[in-house]
Design an enzyme around this catalytic site. Structure first.
Site, PDB file in Angstrom:
ATOM      1  CB  THR A  13      -0.759  -0.058   1.262  1.00 55.69           C
ATOM      2  OG1 THR A  13      -1.630   1.002   1.374  1.00 55.69           O
ATOM      3  CG2 THR A  13      -0.570  -0.049   2.611  1.00 55.69           C
ATOM      4  CG  ASN A  51      -7.252  13.192  -6.432  1.00 51.71           C
ATOM      5  OD1 ASN A  51      -5.774  12.810  -5.805  1.00 51.71           O
ATOM      6  ND2 ASN A  51      -7.894  12.464  -6.383  1.00 51.71           N
TER       7      ASN A  51
END
Length: 407
Positions: A191, A402
């Site tokens: 991850t 984002n």
């Protein structure tokens, strides 16, 4: 908001041989914990997997070199800046942090592994990290797992912690882990960042084999947006404090119960990342069965999980199931007989033998699509292999988060 059960465990087991600390170093934002130090017992075994992104960050490159030279004693993790795309200057800053911590605790610099996460392409404020080390070292403690989970967060909305205790023929083992990740998630090893420890006594070579295998079932089976980070790292530590008997092969009677407990912790941490996917409103399990190989099942699962059209349909609770068929069709399965393919959403069969199921209704499809947790079951009907990938929907908030990430 994260999706479903994301609660921190009621009991987070301390791992004998591990101490952690968290402090606010001001790497990017003031008054926010952004520096974590983890101390590892000298007797421990440690395994590591790192990103396969060719633009891997400076700390990843330093970590790889250090790990090849010596057994790790300390991990130092900063958030707010990835120290990626920073060239030789980034390497110097990562090395300087390792040397500073090593000097403070009296170990060799190559026994310190650095980790960074945050914005790519900007110089790391290594002076702030180094200045924060005094506080971090002075506050090391065995019970700081939750604080550390919070200290490694970036856009994460929740701390990600998993912990288990098992008993095997009279020996108690504990497993505790933390992870971070919310966006830029399509791990190609692990991850964004993950740290798991157990007090079991596991030989180093076997521990590395276990990490590689468990990683494939957990962190390497999740995707939020299909982007592999420059900084992905995962560490598995076995301190050896629970039992003097060394587990050195899969035939050891304690191996399988420990492997299962470690897998449970890794899968929980991986699923928490998807449940906390940036802007996620749905947690989606893509289960593919009836494949000839695991690889083709995984290819189909990822084709569906990565499809922006599939993901946006789930966000809209719109049973536009043709998008799922389209993704299965372009997954690259050779000689796929589409007239044998079946697809279900939870208990609702939507596609049978390659076309709409005889008893399918739009109302039933939309009902499933409106639920927060959904399983897409795709049966290829061509073999015995299967695989599972975990993903989430794609919402307006993903774009907003984002678009504003550097502000």
């Amino acid at each position: 908001m994260a999706v479903g059960n994301v609660a921190v465990p009621e009991t987070i087991y301390a791992i004998d041989g591990i101490r952690l600390s968290t402090t606010a170093a001001g790497v990017r934002y003031p008054n926010r914990d952004d520096l974590v130090v983890i101390e590892i017992a000298e007797s421990a075994s440690t395994a590591v997997v790192t990103t396969k992104n060719a633009f891997c960050a400076a700390p990843v490159r330093v970590l790889r070199a250090h790990f090849a030279e010596a057994a790790p004693r300390y991990l130092v993790i900063n958030t707010g800046n990835a120290n990626a795309g920073t060239g030789a200057d980034g390497l110097k800053r990562a090395e300087a942090i390792c040397m500073a911590l090593a000097d403070k605790v009296g170990v060799n610099a190559n026994t310190v592994l650095p980790f960074s996460t945050g914005v790519i392409g900007e110089p790391l404020n290594s002076d702030a990290v180094i200045a924060g080390l005094d506080s971090a070292v002075s506050n090391l403690g065995a019970d700081n797992w939750l604080a550390a989970a919070n200290g490694i967060r970036t856009t994460d909305t929740i701390p990600k912690v998993a912990s288990q205790k098992i008993s095997v023929t009279g020996t108690d083992y504990h497993v505790t882990g933390i992870s971070k990740g919310s966006g830029m998630i399509r791990p190609n090893m692990a991850t964004m960042l993950g740290y798991v420890a157990t007090d079991a006594n596991i030989a180093p070579d076997l521990l590395q084999e276990m990490l590689t295998a468990i990683n494939e079932q957990s962190f390497n089976r999740i995707t939020v947006d299909g982007d592999t980070s420059t900084n992905d790292c995962c560490v598995l530590i076995a301190t050896g404090k629970a039992d003097a008997s060394v587990i050195d092969s899969p035939e050891h009677p304690h191996y399988q119960p420990l492997f299962a407990a470690l897998t449970d912790v890794f899968v929980r941490l991986a699923q928490l990342i998807v449940r906390d996917g940036e802007g996620a409103t749905k947690f989606i399990t893509v289960k593919v069965t009836g494949g000839k190989t695991t690889q083709e099942c995984c290819a189909v699962a990822y084709a569906v999980a990565h499809s922006p059209l599939v993901k946006t349909a789930f966000f809209a609770s719109d049973a536009n199931w043709g998008r799922i068929l389209a993704a299965v069709g372009y997954a690259g399965v050779e000689d796929l007989d589409t007239e044998q393919v079946n697809v279900s959403l939870n208990e609702v069969m939507i596609c049978q033998n390659g076309s709409v199921a005889s008893d399918y209704t739009e109302a039933a499809g939309n009902d499933v699509m409106s639920r927060p947790e959904i399983t897409i079951h795709i049966d290829l009907a061509r073999g015995e292999a299967s695989d599972i990938v975990y993903t989430c929907d794609l919402s307006y908030d993903y774009v907003k988060i984002n678009a504003d990430y550097r502000s």
